[in-house]
Design a protein around this motif. Structure first.
Motif, PDB file in Angstrom:
ATOM      1  N   ARG A   4       0.818  -1.207   0.000  1.00 50.93           N
ATOM      2  CA  ARG A   4       0.000   0.000   0.000  1.00 50.93           C
ATOM      3  C   ARG A   4       0.858   1.266   0.000  1.00 50.93           C
ATOM      4  N   PHE A   5       0.465   2.215  -0.839  1.00 49.57           N
ATOM      5  CA  PHE A   5       1.195   3.481  -0.921  1.00 49.57           C
ATOM      6  C   PHE A   5       0.380   4.632  -0.350  1.00 49.57           C
ATOM      7  N   GLY A   6      -0.906   4.691  -0.658  1.00 44.57           N
ATOM      8  CA  GLY A   6      -1.729   5.789  -0.168  1.00 44.57           C
ATOM      9  C   GLY A   6      -3.127   5.722  -0.746  1.00 44.57           C
ATOM     10  N   LEU A   7      -3.885   6.797  -0.535  1.00 45.84           N
ATOM     11  CA  LEU A   7      -5.261   6.900  -1.019  1.00 45.84           C
ATOM     12  C   LEU A   7      -5.360   7.977  -2.085  1.00 45.84           C
ATOM     13  N   VAL A   8      -6.109   7.696  -3.141  1.00 46.28           N
ATOM     14  CA  VAL A   8      -6.290   8.686  -4.205  1.00 46.28           C
ATOM     15  C   VAL A   8      -7.159   9.817  -3.658  1.00 46.28           C
ATOM     16  N   GLU A   9      -6.612  11.005  -3.675  1.00 46.31           N
ATOM     17  CA  GLU A   9      -7.303  12.203  -3.196  1.00 46.31           C
ATOM     18  C   GLU A   9      -8.077  12.874  -4.329  1.00 46.31           C
ATOM     19  N   ALA A  10      -7.470  12.872  -5.532  1.00 44.53           N
ATOM     20  CA  ALA A  10      -8.103  13.540  -6.674  1.00 44.53           C
ATOM     21  C   ALA A  10      -7.510  12.993  -7.969  1.00 44.53           C
ATOM     22  N   VAL A  11      -8.216  13.254  -9.052  1.00 47.55           N
ATOM     23  CA  VAL A  11      -7.767  12.878 -10.385  1.00 47.55           C
ATOM     24  C   VAL A  11      -7.588  14.170 -11.167  1.00 47.55           C
ATOM     25  N   MET A  12      -6.429  14.323 -11.811  1.00 46.81           N
ATOM     26  CA  MET A  12      -6.131  15.543 -12.570  1.00 46.81           C
ATOM     27  C   MET A  12      -6.448  15.321 -14.053  1.00 46.81           C
ATOM     28  N   PHE A  13      -7.225  16.243 -14.621  1.00 46.52           N
ATOM     29  CA  PHE A  13      -7.524  16.246 -16.049  1.00 46.52           C
ATOM     30  C   PHE A  13      -6.983  17.560 -16.592  1.00 46.52           C
ATOM     31  N   ARG A  14      -6.074  17.506 -17.543  1.00 45.63           N
ATOM     32  CA  ARG A  14      -5.490  18.731 -18.079  1.00 45.63           C
ATOM     33  C   ARG A  14      -5.678  18.827 -19.591  1.00 45.63           C
ATOM     34  N   ILE A  15      -5.260  17.818 -20.301  1.00 44.33           N
ATOM     35  CA  ILE A  15      -5.271  17.887 -21.758  1.00 44.33           C
ATOM     36  C   ILE A  15      -6.636  17.510 -22.324  1.00 44.33           C
ATOM     37  N   ARG A  16      -7.213  16.412 -21.827  1.00 50.48           N
ATOM     38  CA  ARG A  16      -8.515  15.951 -22.315  1.00 50.48           C
ATOM     39  C   ARG A  16      -9.440  15.720 -21.132  1.00 50.48           C
ATOM     40  N   PRO A  17     -10.708  16.106 -21.262  1.00 54.32           N
ATOM     41  CA  PRO A  17     -11.637  15.945 -20.135  1.00 54.32           C
ATOM     42  C   PRO A  17     -12.044  14.494 -19.877  1.00 54.32           C
ATOM     43  N   ASP A  18     -11.769  13.594 -20.820  1.00 55.07           N
ATOM     44  CA  ASP A  18     -12.157  12.198 -20.651  1.00 55.07           C
ATOM     45  C   ASP A  18     -10.982  11.268 -20.339  1.00 55.07           C
ATOM     46  N   GLU A  19      -9.770  11.808 -20.261  1.00 53.97           N
ATOM     47  CA  GLU A  19      -8.586  11.008 -19.947  1.00 53.97           C
ATOM     48  C   GLU A  19      -7.762  11.711 -18.870  1.00 53.97           C
ATOM     49  N   PRO A  20      -7.589  11.069 -17.723  1.00 50.62           N
ATOM     50  CA  PRO A  20      -6.817  11.708 -16.658  1.00 50.62           C
ATOM     51  C   PRO A  20      -5.331  11.772 -17.004  1.00 50.62           C
ATOM     52  N   ASP A  21      -4.661  12.795 -16.462  1.00 46.42           N
ATOM     53  CA  ASP A  21      -3.224  12.962 -16.658  1.00 46.42           C
ATOM     54  C   ASP A  21      -2.435  12.455 -15.461  1.00 46.42           C
ATOM     55  N   ALA A  22      -3.035  12.541 -14.275  1.00 48.84           N
ATOM     56  CA  ALA A  22      -2.320  12.143 -13.064  1.00 48.84           C
ATOM     57  C   ALA A  22      -3.305  11.909 -11.933  1.00 48.84           C
ATOM     58  N   LEU A  23      -2.815  11.243 -10.916  1.00 56.29           N
ATOM     59  CA  LEU A  23      -3.570  11.053  -9.678  1.00 56.29           C
ATOM     60  C   LEU A  23      -2.870  11.829  -8.581  1.00 56.29           C
ATOM     61  N   ILE A  24      -3.632  12.433  -7.710  1.00 59.82           N
ATOM     62  CA  ILE A  24      -3.054  13.053  -6.518  1.00 59.82           C
ATOM     63  C   ILE A  24      -3.342  12.076  -5.388  1.00 59.82           C
ATOM     64  N   VAL A  25      -2.272  11.581  -4.776  1.00 59.80           N
ATOM     65  CA  VAL A  25      -2.380  10.540  -3.764  1.00 59.80           C
ATOM     66  C   VAL A  25      -1.940  11.078  -2.415  1.00 59.80           C
ATOM     67  N   ARG A  26      -2.744  10.809  -1.397  1.00 55.78           N
ATOM     68  CA  ARG A  26      -2.394  11.157  -0.020  1.00 55.78           C
ATOM     69  C   ARG A  26      -1.602   9.985   0.522  1.00 55.78           C
ATOM     70  N   ALA A  27      -0.314  10.222   0.810  1.00 59.65           N
ATOM     71  CA  ALA A  27       0.599   9.147   1.197  1.00 59.65           C
ATOM     72  C   ALA A  27       1.239   9.439   2.555  1.00 59.65           C
ATOM     73  N   GLY A  28       2.043   8.506   2.997  1.00 57.83           N
ATOM     74  CA  GLY A  28       2.743   8.655   4.267  1.00 57.83           C
ATOM     75  C   GLY A  28       1.985   7.983   5.396  1.00 57.83           C
ATOM     76  N   VAL A  29       2.652   7.847   6.512  1.00 54.47           N
ATOM     77  CA  VAL A  29       2.077   7.148   7.656  1.00 54.47           C
ATOM     78  C   VAL A  29       0.772   7.794   8.114  1.00 54.47           C
ATOM     79  N   LEU A  30       0.748   9.108   8.200  1.00 54.62           N
ATOM     80  CA  LEU A  30      -0.451   9.816   8.637  1.00 54.62           C
ATOM     81  C   LEU A  30      -1.230  10.438   7.481  1.00 54.62           C
ATOM     82  N   GLY A  31      -0.809  10.167   6.255  1.00 54.94           N
ATOM     83  CA  GLY A  31      -1.499  10.707   5.089  1.00 54.94           C
ATOM     84  C   GLY A  31      -1.308  12.199   4.924  1.00 54.94           C
ATOM     85  N   ARG A  32      -0.195  12.717   5.389  1.00 53.38           N
ATOM     86  CA  ARG A  32       0.045  14.167   5.311  1.00 53.38           C
ATOM     87  C   ARG A  32       0.719  14.610   4.024  1.00 53.38           C
ATOM     88  N   ARG A  33       1.275  13.699   3.290  1.00 56.55           N
ATOM     89  CA  ARG A  33       2.017  14.071   2.085  1.00 56.55           C
ATOM     90  C   ARG A  33       1.148  13.826   0.857  1.00 56.55           C
TER      91      ARG A  33
END
Length: 92
Positions: A4-33
């Motif tokens: 386990r690495f972390g929880l997906v906080e958000a999905v980034m869409f930049r170039i196309r509205p139907d294809e994500p570019d990246a995931l923003i993941v809350r990581a770390g022991v306390l999920g602070r990063r």
């Protein structure tokens, strides 16, 4: 791949509205990063288990805000380059 690495906080869409570019993941022991995971690093998605399998363990040492700015600049440059190549010769 290493557990386990972390929880997906958000999905980034930049170039196309139907294809994500990246995931923003809350990581770390306390999920602070917050870590940006490029969509290219996603190996598999398992909806029933609510799991995303990554190819590699993402880098967590960089500053989140700097990472977002850098990624957005790169994506904007790529989009601009695509637009310039696609423009008709007389429409500059």
């Amino acid at each position: 791949p290493d557990g386990r690495f972390g929880l997906v906080e958000a999905v980034m869409f930049r170039i196309r509205p139907d294809e994500p570019d990246a995931l923003i993941v809350r990581a770390g022991v306390l999920g602070r990063r917050l870590v940006i995971v490029p969509i290219e690093d996603v190996e598999d998605v398992i909806p029933r288990r609510q799991r995303i399998v990554l190819r590699t363990v993402p880098e967590t040492s960089s500053d989140f805000v700097s990472e977002v700015r850098s990624r957005l600049r790169r994506l904007a440059a790529e989009q601009t380059a695509r637009g310039l190549r696609a423009a008709p010769a007389g429409d500059h």
